[in-house]
Design a protein around this motif. Structure first.
Motif, short mmCIF file in Angstrom:
data_model
loop_
_atom_site.label_atom_id
_atom_site.label_comp_id
_atom_site.label_asym_id
_atom_site.label_seq_id
_atom_site.Cartn_x
_atom_site.Cartn_y
_atom_site.Cartn_z
N LEU A 148 -8.50 4.75 -4.23
CA LEU A 148 -7.84 4.12 -3.29
C LEU A 148 -7.02 2.73 -3.94
CD1 LEU A 148 -10.36 3.80 -0.42
CD2 LEU A 148 -8.61 5.14 -0.73
N CYS A 149 -7.45 2.44 -4.98
CA CYS A 149 -6.56 1.61 -5.70
C CYS A 149 -5.23 1.65 -5.91
CB CYS A 149 -7.16 1.39 -7.15
SG CYS A 149 -5.92 0.49 -8.19
N ALA A 150 -4.43 0.74 -5.30
CA ALA A 150 -2.99 1.21 -4.91
C ALA A 150 -2.22 0.78 -6.38
CB ALA A 150 -2.63 0.31 -3.99
N ILE B 138 -5.08 2.36 5.73
CA ILE B 138 -5.09 1.27 5.02
C ILE B 138 -3.53 0.72 5.11
CG2 ILE B 138 -5.31 0.50 2.35
CD1 ILE B 138 -7.56 2.43 2.12
N THR B 139 -2.66 1.59 4.91
CA THR B 139 -1.15 1.10 4.62
C THR B 139 -0.92 0.40 5.83
OG1 THR B 139 -0.90 3.29 3.63
CG2 THR B 139 0.92 1.74 4.05
N VAL C 194 -6.92 -4.19 -1.49
CA VAL C 194 -7.54 -3.05 -0.98
C VAL C 194 -9.02 -3.29 -0.95
CG1 VAL C 194 -7.12 -0.47 -0.76
CG2 VAL C 194 -5.53 -1.87 -1.84
N LEU D 27 -2.22 -3.18 5.82
CA LEU D 27 -1.44 -4.12 4.76
C LEU D 27 -0.13 -4.46 5.56
CD1 LEU D 27 -2.37 -2.64 1.39
CD2 LEU D 27 -3.81 -4.20 2.70
N GLY E 202 0.67 -1.16 0.02
CA GLY E 202 -0.11 -0.18 -0.07
C GLY E 202 0.76 1.37 -0.06
#
Ligand code: SF4
Ligand code: SF4
Lengths: 290, 204
Positions: free
Chosen positions: B93-95, A202-203, B62, A206, A192
């Motif tokens: 938000l897609c990484a 989020i990071t 994600v 992950l 991420g």
């Protein structure tokens, strides 16, 4: 486990070299170790003169034409030097390869030289043989988790990498250095990195999963070849530990730092100065003793 | 991953403007959102090849944070629902980890679909759903435009000013500074004029 034979016999003794912005800044220890390893192996790296930023995720995520333009300027410079281009940063490698493909598809002339990540370089059996011969202080069975992340291998239509679901270049490297590569679940899961500022929640999630997976595989550290992965894994696990004191924390190595530590004469503790999680203790005892 | 295979909630929406297009003598089909599909096809991502197998959503790291799963994004392109797509959190938000693209059995470059949607969202002034992510990209690109290479302090300052997020990472920044990871001055390149010209081309 023998590495796959590559077609060419001779190892090339000179590459042109694209460091990219991270290696000139936040990941300077990656740059230092790449330079050290190639110097010790007697291979010349010539930095591309006047290179510019490859555009990284931000360019291709928002403007495809700009992303190709930014990378293409570097490929033209590489084409003038006429040597295969070594790119240690995963994101730069990905952008340069994507531009190469886009230029080809538009009927244009790509650089005419091959673009190699360290992953591709390590896949040359001759390279691993030379590293093995140069090892002075083996890792003495130290168990490490090889972490490949995303952009070194995916998608194969861009990277031209054959092993993309289960890459092995660092597994083989860890063995050659005398360590034990952990077999684990998260070797190609995303950390991420591109969300680290915008959505650190989020990071964090992950990264936590990746660190815990490495711990489940009994790894004492993680090895990477991507500056975003290294920075992201290292800094996020510290944040996680602040919140939950039981959260595991592992040192995150660049593959080239480990090679340098194993093949150079110096045992200087300075090597790990740039790390937020100091791995020195792990490597001093009992491994890496001359 | 819970929800990765959630049943697709939308049916064909009759509100979108529908044009008719002949595909064979006497046979007419609906034409909606064709310009998006055209741009995607040009980019090498044929959304209409999708048969909703769910592989992209199942492997996406994600997806649990997305409001639309990758398979739904691809389908909505076919339904002409760009209005929903460019307002979604998903596209920001897609990484760009390329897992979906690597695994799609129909060779649909889903990560590229996300790229196309992001640039269309920006062109249409839609970036409100994940403002910090957008601010990061703008700060990053601004740094390249100014110097030809990324200058971390300048980039971070610009990001902090855009988001008002001044303190959350100061401690980490200091640690990195102590380790020589943050430079005080930007690197400049001779080709910076060439780089700026690329950005001007982009704005046209
Ligand atoms: S993997 Fe490909 S075919 Fe399957 S749902 Fe996703 S886009 Fe459609
Ligand atoms: S590229 Fe984006 S949508 Fe595709 S798997 Fe990765 S994060 Fe998910």
């Amino acid at each position: 486990m023998a590495p796959e034979e590559t077609k060419e016999k001779e190892t090339q003794e000179e590459y042109s070299y694209y460091p990219g912005c991270s290696l000139h800044g936040t990941a300077h220890e990656y740059e230092d170790s790449v330079q050290e390893v190639f110097r010790l192996l007697g291979i010349r790296l010539t930095e591309l003169p006047d290179w510019n930023c490859c555009g990284a995720s931000s360019a291709h995520m928002t403007d495809h034409g700009l992303a190709v333009d930014l990378a293409a300027r570097n490929l033209r410079i590489a084409g003038r030097l006429g040597k295969d281009l070594l790119v240690p940063c995963a994101a730069c490698f990905h952008r340069l390869k994507a531009a190469e493909k886009a230029m080809g598809a538009q009927g244009g002339q790509a650089a005419g030289v091959r673009i190699l990540h360290l992953n591709d370089w390590l896949r040359r059996s001759e390279v691993l043989r030379r590293i093995r011969e140069a090892v002075k202080r083996p890792l003495n069975g130290l168990r490490l988790a090889p972490y490949y992340g995303c952009l070194i291998t995916r998608p194969p239509s861009v990277t031209d990498v054959e092993e993309f679901e289960n890459p092995r270049s660092m597994d083989l490297l860890i063995r050659v250095l005398g360590g034990e590569p952990g077999r684990w679940s998260h070797k190609t899961e995303c950390c991420g990195g591109s969300l680290t500022l915008g959505r650190s929640d989020i990071t964090n999630t992950l990264v936590s999963r990746i660190i815990k997976a490495a711990v489940r595989a009994d790894a004492r550290g993680i090895v990477t070849m991507c500056p975003m992965c290294q920075a992201n894994l290292e800094s996020n696990q510290l944040e996680l530990k602040q919140r939950d004191r039981g959260h595991p924390v592992l040192p995150i190595f660049y593959a080239t730092e480990l090679i340098a530590a194993c093949i150079s004469d110096s045992t200087s503790g300075k090597r790990w100065k740039a790390h937020l999680v100091d791995p020195a203790g792990l490597l001093d005892a009992p491994a890496l003793q001359p | 991953m819970p929800g990765a295979y959630a049943p697709f909630p939308l049916t064909f929406d009759r509100r979108v403007s529908v044009q008719m297009e002949p595909i064979a003598e006497g046979l007419m089909v609906r034409k909606a959102g064709e310009d998006l599909l055209d741009e995607l096809r040009e980019a090498g991502a044929d959304a209409t090849a999708c048969y909703q197998c769910g592989r992209c959503s199942a492997g996406c790291p994600v997806a649990e944070f997305f409001d639309l799963k990758p398979m739904q994004v691809v389908r909505l392109c076919c339904y002409g629902r760009e209005d929903l797509l460019i307002k979604s959190r998903t596209v920001w938000l897609c990484a760009s980890c390329e897992t979906c693209t690597t695994r799609c059995p129909n060779d649909i470059d889903i990560a590229r679909v996300m790229d196309v949607l992001r640039s269309r969202a920006l062109r249409k002034g839609q970036s409100g759903t994940e403002p910090k992510v957008v601010a990061f990209h703008k700060a990053f690109l601004g740094s390249i435009r100014n110097h030809g290479r990324v200058f971390e302090i300048g980039m971070l300052t610009s990001y902090m000013l855009r988001t008002g997020d001044l303190f959350s990472r100061v401690g980490l920044g200091l640690e990195m500074f102590k380790r020589g990871k943050i430079k005080l001055l930007p690197e400049r390149i001779k080709g910076s004029g060439e780089v700026r010209a690329m950005f001007r081309r982009k704005q046209k």
